[in-house]
Write a protein that holds these residues in place. Structure first.
Motif, PDB file in Angstrom:
ATOM      1  N   TYR A  59       0.906  -0.672   0.076  1.00  0.00           N
ATOM      2  CA  TYR A  59      -0.028  -0.262   0.059  1.00  0.00           C
ATOM      3  C   TYR A  59       0.683   1.457   0.270  1.00  0.00           C
ATOM      4  CZ  TYR A  59      -3.915   3.052   1.310  1.00  0.00           C
ATOM      5  OH  TYR A  59      -4.525   4.077   1.752  1.00  0.00           O
ATOM      6  N   ASP A  60       1.767   1.291   0.850  1.00  0.00           N
ATOM      7  CA  ASP A  60       2.907   2.553   1.065  1.00  0.00           C
ATOM      8  C   ASP A  60       3.817   2.747  -0.055  1.00  0.00           C
ATOM      9  OD1 ASP A  60       1.906   2.087   3.405  1.00  0.00           O
ATOM     10  OD2 ASP A  60       3.850   1.983   4.517  1.00  0.00           O
ATOM     11  N   THR A  61       2.677   3.584  -0.946  1.00  0.00           N
ATOM     12  CA  THR A  61       3.484   4.230  -2.910  1.00  0.00           C
ATOM     13  C   THR A  61       4.104   5.467  -2.367  1.00  0.00           C
ATOM     14  OG1 THR A  61       1.604   5.033  -3.032  1.00  0.00           O
ATOM     15  CG2 THR A  61       1.735   2.579  -4.070  1.00  0.00           C
ATOM     16  N   PRO A  62       5.399   5.593  -3.015  1.00  0.00           N
ATOM     17  CA  PRO A  62       6.031   7.260  -3.132  1.00  0.00           C
ATOM     18  C   PRO A  62       4.854   8.225  -3.129  1.00  0.00           C
ATOM     19  CG  PRO A  62       7.401   5.613  -4.024  1.00  0.00           C
ATOM     20  CD  PRO A  62       5.657   4.841  -3.982  1.00  0.00           C
ATOM     21  N   GLU A  63       3.707   8.337  -3.417  1.00  0.00           N
ATOM     22  CA  GLU A  63       3.147   9.184  -3.667  1.00  0.00           C
ATOM     23  C   GLU A  63       1.808   8.606  -2.581  1.00  0.00           C
ATOM     24  OE1 GLU A  63      -1.308  10.290  -6.495  1.00  0.00           O
ATOM     25  OE2 GLU A  63      -0.315   8.294  -6.617  1.00  0.00           O
ATOM     26  N   ARG A  64       1.012   7.949  -2.393  1.00  0.00           N
ATOM     27  CA  ARG A  64       0.514   7.861  -0.508  1.00  0.00           C
ATOM     28  C   ARG A  64       1.222   8.620   0.630  1.00  0.00           C
ATOM     29  NH1 ARG A  64      -1.560   2.571  -2.818  1.00  0.00           N
ATOM     30  NH2 ARG A  64      -4.150   3.271  -3.343  1.00  0.00           N
ATOM     31  N   VAL A  65       2.856   8.198   0.566  1.00  0.00           N
ATOM     32  CA  VAL A  65       3.676   8.613   1.471  1.00  0.00           C
ATOM     33  C   VAL A  65       3.115   9.974   1.608  1.00  0.00           C
ATOM     34  CG1 VAL A  65       6.407   8.615   2.520  1.00  0.00           C
ATOM     35  CG2 VAL A  65       4.878   6.731   1.655  1.00  0.00           C
ATOM     36  N   ALA A  76      -0.223  11.945   2.503  1.00  0.00           N
ATOM     37  CA  ALA A  76       0.290  11.007   4.148  1.00  0.00           C
ATOM     38  C   ALA A  76       0.659  12.496   4.609  1.00  0.00           C
ATOM     39  CB  ALA A  76       0.203  10.127   4.537  1.00  0.00           C
ATOM     40  N   LYS A  77       1.816  12.942   4.340  1.00  0.00           N
ATOM     41  CA  LYS A  77       2.673  14.069   4.907  1.00  0.00           C
ATOM     42  C   LYS A  77       1.663  15.390   5.339  1.00  0.00           C
ATOM     43  CE  LYS A  77       7.211  11.948   4.196  1.00  0.00           C
ATOM     44  NZ  LYS A  77       8.596  11.909   3.708  1.00  0.00           N
ATOM     45  N   LEU A  84       1.785  11.614  12.771  1.00  0.00           N
ATOM     46  CA  LEU A  84       1.282  12.147  13.973  1.00  0.00           C
ATOM     47  C   LEU A  84       1.361  12.327  15.364  1.00  0.00           C
ATOM     48  CD1 LEU A  84      -1.717  13.390  11.822  1.00  0.00           C
ATOM     49  CD2 LEU A  84       0.110  15.294  12.748  1.00  0.00           C
ATOM     50  N   LEU A  85       2.282  11.008  15.498  1.00  0.00           N
ATOM     51  CA  LEU A  85       2.016  10.412  16.598  1.00  0.00           C
ATOM     52  C   LEU A  85       2.842  10.875  17.979  1.00  0.00           C
ATOM     53  CD1 LEU A  85       1.758   7.352  17.602  1.00  0.00           C
ATOM     54  CD2 LEU A  85       3.403   7.051  17.014  1.00  0.00           C
ATOM     55  N   TYR A 128      -5.182  20.462  -0.719  1.00  0.00           N
ATOM     56  CA  TYR A 128      -4.320  19.885  -1.873  1.00  0.00           C
ATOM     57  C   TYR A 128      -4.787  19.911  -2.701  1.00  0.00           C
ATOM     58  CZ  TYR A 128      -0.276  16.418  -2.834  1.00  0.00           C
ATOM     59  OH  TYR A 128       0.731  16.532  -3.412  1.00  0.00           O
ATOM     60  N   THR A 129      -3.921  20.428  -3.536  1.00  0.00           N
ATOM     61  CA  THR A 129      -4.389  20.140  -5.315  1.00  0.00           C
ATOM     62  C   THR A 129      -2.741  19.815  -6.068  1.00  0.00           C
ATOM     63  OG1 THR A 129      -3.287  22.243  -6.090  1.00  0.00           O
ATOM     64  CG2 THR A 129      -5.989  22.198  -5.343  1.00  0.00           C
ATOM     65  N   GLY A 130      -3.484  18.365  -7.340  1.00  0.00           N
ATOM     66  CA  GLY A 130      -2.698  17.751  -7.270  1.00  0.00           C
ATOM     67  C   GLY A 130      -2.850  16.706  -7.656  1.00  0.00           C
ATOM     68  N   ALA A 131      -3.211  16.246  -6.381  1.00  0.00           N
ATOM     69  CA  ALA A 131      -4.001  14.523  -6.417  1.00  0.00           C
ATOM     70  C   ALA A 131      -4.226  13.926  -7.345  1.00  0.00           C
ATOM     71  CB  ALA A 131      -4.632  14.547  -4.719  1.00  0.00           C
ATOM     72  N   LYS A 132      -4.483  12.545  -7.302  1.00  0.00           N
ATOM     73  CA  LYS A 132      -5.042  11.896  -8.127  1.00  0.00           C
ATOM     74  C   LYS A 132      -5.929  10.760  -7.428  1.00  0.00           C
ATOM     75  CE  LYS A 132      -3.005  12.531 -11.932  1.00  0.00           C
ATOM     76  NZ  LYS A 132      -3.772  12.928 -13.436  1.00  0.00           N
TER      77      LYS A 132
END
Length: 200
Positions: free
Chosen positions: A14-20, A23-24, A56-57, A180-184
């Motif tokens: 699941y942890d692709t560079p885009e998702r990481v 998430a940040k 956020l931990l 945030y803009t630029g997501a897919k």
């Protein structure tokens, strides 16, 4: 919760560079709304592999990572064990099927979770019950996008409509903005909003 089976299948990749990266950005947006949170408890609702919550931990006294997918929970358990994190716990549970008496938190946040939930009002009502007095529910999700057509997810949300629904449930001091803009989103260009609300 919606699409649990699909998430079970992709949990270990699941942890692709885009998702990481998203998430940040999501965690940074959530962080702006935290008030004296170092002594507070939090729930990362629909946590997936914990990409947002792990960012956020350190902002909270304790955090519960909650998801309907056991595969996702196993991924976050590995991250917690690998980092020897004392204030993080996990729970595999489906809020659509049952309410969880005795669970309470000062902050609940959910990032790109609401779009997978068929009965949005039901889950938001149950989360309201979990919030402590003065607690915050923070939602990060996609702005409504008419180009997205799917029978599996909502095609995003109109911020004003979501505010109306949450006001009916009892949430107060609701503020929302696109951050945030630029997501897919299902192959379409998309933007993300953040909504902060309180139980008063």
């Amino acid at each position: 919760m919606g699409n649990t089976d699909k998430f079970e299948m992709i949990a270990d990749r699941y942890d692709t560079p885009e998702r990481v990266e998203i998430a940040k950005e999501s965690a940074a947006a959530i962080r702006e709304y935290l008030v004296e949170a170092k002594s507070k408890s939090a729930i990362d609702f629909g946590c997936g592999t914990g990409l947002v919550g792990m960012n956020l931990l350190n902002e909270f006294d304790s955090m519960l990572f909650l998801d309907t997918s056991q595969g996702m929970i196993e991924q976050i358990k590995q991250k917690i064990a690998g980092s020897n994190l004392q204030k993080a716990t996990t729970l595999c549970f489906d809020f659509e099927k049952d309410s969880l008496a005795g669970l309470h938190a000062d902050y609940i946040f959910m990032a790109q979770v609401l779009l997978h939930i068929p009965d949005v009002g039901l889950v938001l009502s149950r989360l309201y019950e979990v919030l402590k007095e003065g607690g915050h529910l923070l939602i990060v999700d996609f702005d409504k996008n008419e180009k997205v057509v799917s029978d599996q997810v909502h095609n995003g949300f109109e911020q004003t409509e979501l505010v109306e629904l949450m006001t009916e449930i009892g949430y107060r001091k609701i503020q929302t903005r696109t951050f945030y803009t630029g997501a897919k989103f299902m192959g379409q260009d998309a933007s993300l909003f953040i909504l902060d609300s309180q139980k008063l």
